[in-house]
Design a protein around this motif. Structure first.
Motif, PDB file in Angstrom:
ATOM      1  N   GLN A 146       0.831  -1.203   0.000  1.00 49.07           N
ATOM      2  CA  GLN A 146       0.000   0.000   0.000  1.00 49.07           C
ATOM      3  C   GLN A 146       0.870   1.259   0.000  1.00 49.07           C
ATOM      4  O   GLN A 146       0.572   2.232  -0.694  1.00 49.07           O
ATOM      5  N   GLN A 147       1.948   1.232   0.774  1.00 55.07           N
ATOM      6  CA  GLN A 147       2.859   2.375   0.778  1.00 55.07           C
ATOM      7  C   GLN A 147       3.463   2.601  -0.605  1.00 55.07           C
ATOM      8  O   GLN A 147       3.582   3.739  -1.061  1.00 55.07           O
ATOM      9  N   GLN A 148       3.826   1.511  -1.270  1.00 56.19           N
ATOM     10  CA  GLN A 148       4.422   1.665  -2.589  1.00 56.19           C
ATOM     11  C   GLN A 148       3.397   2.193  -3.598  1.00 56.19           C
ATOM     12  O   GLN A 148       3.733   2.955  -4.493  1.00 56.19           O
ATOM     13  N   ARG A 149       2.144   1.794  -3.429  1.00 50.87           N
ATOM     14  CA  ARG A 149       1.113   2.328  -4.315  1.00 50.87           C
ATOM     15  C   ARG A 149       0.909   3.829  -4.083  1.00 50.87           C
ATOM     16  O   ARG A 149       0.671   4.582  -5.025  1.00 50.87           O
ATOM     17  N   VAL A 150       1.014   4.273  -2.842  1.00 51.69           N
ATOM     18  CA  VAL A 150       0.970   5.714  -2.558  1.00 51.69           C
ATOM     19  C   VAL A 150       2.152   6.404  -3.231  1.00 51.69           C
ATOM     20  O   VAL A 150       2.016   7.492  -3.816  1.00 51.69           O
ATOM     21  N   ALA A 151       3.319   5.772  -3.161  1.00 51.60           N
ATOM     22  CA  ALA A 151       4.507   6.346  -3.793  1.00 51.60           C
ATOM     23  C   ALA A 151       4.315   6.461  -5.307  1.00 51.60           C
ATOM     24  O   ALA A 151       4.764   7.432  -5.928  1.00 51.60           O
ATOM     25  N   ILE A 152       3.675   5.481  -5.907  1.00 48.35           N
ATOM     26  CA  ILE A 152       3.402   5.546  -7.346  1.00 48.35           C
ATOM     27  C   ILE A 152       2.409   6.670  -7.637  1.00 48.35           C
ATOM     28  O   ILE A 152       2.566   7.419  -8.612  1.00 48.35           O
ATOM     29  N   ALA A 153       1.386   6.800  -6.794  1.00 47.52           N
ATOM     30  CA  ALA A 153       0.434   7.904  -6.958  1.00 47.52           C
ATOM     31  C   ALA A 153       1.147   9.244  -6.872  1.00 47.52           C
ATOM     32  O   ALA A 153       0.850  10.176  -7.639  1.00 47.52           O
ATOM     33  N   ARG A 154       2.076   9.360  -5.957  1.00 42.76           N
ATOM     34  CA  ARG A 154       2.848  10.606  -5.816  1.00 42.76           C
ATOM     35  C   ARG A 154       3.640  10.896  -7.092  1.00 42.76           C
ATOM     36  O   ARG A 154       3.687  12.037  -7.562  1.00 42.76           O
ATOM     37  N   ALA A 155       4.254   9.863  -7.662  1.00 35.75           N
ATOM     38  CA  ALA A 155       5.020  10.048  -8.896  1.00 35.75           C
ATOM     39  C   ALA A 155       4.121  10.464 -10.053  1.00 35.75           C
ATOM     40  O   ALA A 155       4.490  11.301 -10.878  1.00 35.75           O
ATOM     41  N   MET A 156       2.918   9.892 -10.108  1.00 34.04           N
ATOM     42  CA  MET A 156       2.009  10.188 -11.210  1.00 34.04           C
ATOM     43  C   MET A 156       1.361  11.561 -11.073  1.00 34.04           C
ATOM     44  O   MET A 156       0.919  12.144 -12.067  1.00 34.04           O
ATOM     45  N   ALA A 157       1.286  12.071  -9.861  1.00 37.17           N
ATOM     46  CA  ALA A 157       0.555  13.317  -9.614  1.00 37.17           C
ATOM     47  C   ALA A 157       1.151  14.501 -10.364  1.00 37.17           C
ATOM     48  O   ALA A 157       0.440  15.467 -10.655  1.00 37.17           O
ATOM     49  N   THR A 158       2.420  14.433 -10.699  1.00 36.14           N
ATOM     50  CA  THR A 158       3.077  15.542 -11.395  1.00 36.14           C
ATOM     51  C   THR A 158       2.907  15.453 -12.904  1.00 36.14           C
ATOM     52  O   THR A 158       3.491  16.255 -13.633  1.00 36.14           O
ATOM     53  N   ASP A 159       2.139  14.461 -13.380  1.00 36.24           N
ATOM     54  CA  ASP A 159       1.915  14.264 -14.816  1.00 36.24           C
ATOM     55  C   ASP A 159       3.249  14.159 -15.559  1.00 36.24           C
ATOM     56  O   ASP A 159       3.513  14.913 -16.505  1.00 36.24           O
ATOM     57  N   PRO A 160       4.102  13.215 -15.152  1.00 30.62           N
ATOM     58  CA  PRO A 160       5.459  13.147 -15.709  1.00 30.62           C
ATOM     59  C   PRO A 160       5.481  12.600 -17.129  1.00 30.62           C
ATOM     60  O   PRO A 160       4.572  11.874 -17.552  1.00 30.62           O
ATOM     61  N   GLU A 161       6.524  12.949 -17.855  1.00 35.58           N
ATOM     62  CA  GLU A 161       6.741  12.374 -19.175  1.00 35.58           C
ATOM     63  C   GLU A 161       7.327  10.967 -19.073  1.00 35.58           C
ATOM     64  O   GLU A 161       7.174  10.161 -19.987  1.00 35.58           O
TER      65      GLU A 161
END
Length: 249
Positions: A146-161
């Motif tokens: 679950q923590q890693q999924r939050v970390a992935i959400a954090r990475a995606m939140a910036t709309d990265p390339e």
């Protein structure tokens, strides 16, 4: 369309060179799996191209500009990081912040986004990783997966390339690995560009479109995934895959 290209990346600490000469080109929508034994330089390479380590030599092309990796200034590093995401082995969540706050933190502090807008984005990304019902939980109240999924959400939140993943399942118990790989598979199906350092051969074989074997600070072989696993050209790749196959049995 090319998203990123790095050429001749080199890095040494005290002792032998960790990266001797590594080059990589990434196209939009690529899912590149970087494989190899421990100590081969995989993580160091990923950290160098996201500036968590400073490369001793090498160049980068990103977003229409060329950079010298050994002479990056803070402004250029910040500009590139605004367009990329990074998922760590050990999550790197703020222990005193909820899942929602962990995702909004970078949006508010680094991007100066309003709280309401940041929370709207964070809630949507937590939904995408099936963590919306735990948005008010602290990391200590969440499993590793679950923590890693939050970390992935954090990475995606910036709309990265592009998102870099540094062995994202290595700290997880076996029964939790699948939930994280499932999220990553969904991202890949949606066209997210990803470079993934991993030991998960099933992910590499079934999700990536290109696979790379690194050893001793160099790329031994790089090929489309089907060719890499079914018809490797290099003897070292054949031995690496044979060893993994024997271990799986």
């Amino acid at each position: 369309m090319k998203v990123l290209e790095v050429q001749h990346v080199k890095k040494h600490f005290d002792g032998p060179d960790i990266l001797k000469d590594v080059s990589l080109s990434v196209d939009s929508g690529d899912v590149i799996a970087i494989l190899g034994p421990s100590g081969s330089g995989k993580t160091t390479f990923l950290r160098c191209i996201n500036f968590l380590e400073r490369a001793d030599a090498g160049t980068m092309w990103f977003d229409g500009r060329d950079y010298d990796l050994s002479h990056m200034n803070r402004r250029d590093i910040a500009a590139i990081r605004m367009r990329t995401g990074f998922v760590f082995q050990n999550y790197n969540l703020f222990r005193n912040k909820t899942a929602l706050q962990n995702v909004t933190e970078g949006l508010v502090t680094a991007r100066h986004m309003g709280k309401e807008q940041a929370e709207g984005i964070a809630l949507e990304q937590l939904r995408r990783v099936d963590m919306l019902d735990r948005k008010d939980h602290f990391p200590s109240q969440l499993s590793g997966g679950q923590q890693q999924r939050v970390a992935i959400a954090r990475a995606m939140a910036t709309d990265p390339e592009i998102i870099y993943f540094d062995e994202p399942t290595s700290a997880l118990d076996p029964e939790l690995i699948g939930e994280v790989l499932g999220v990553m598979k969904d991202l890949a199906s949606q066209g997210m560009t990803m470079v993934v350092v991993t030991h998960e051969m099933s992910f590499a074989r079934n999700v990536s479109n290109r696979a790379i074997l690194m050893e001793d600070g160099v790329i031994v072989e790089e090929a489309p995934t089907a060719d890499f696993f079914n018809a490797p050209k290099m003897d070292r790749t054949k031995a690496f895959l044979s060893m993994l196959s024997s271990y799986a049995q």
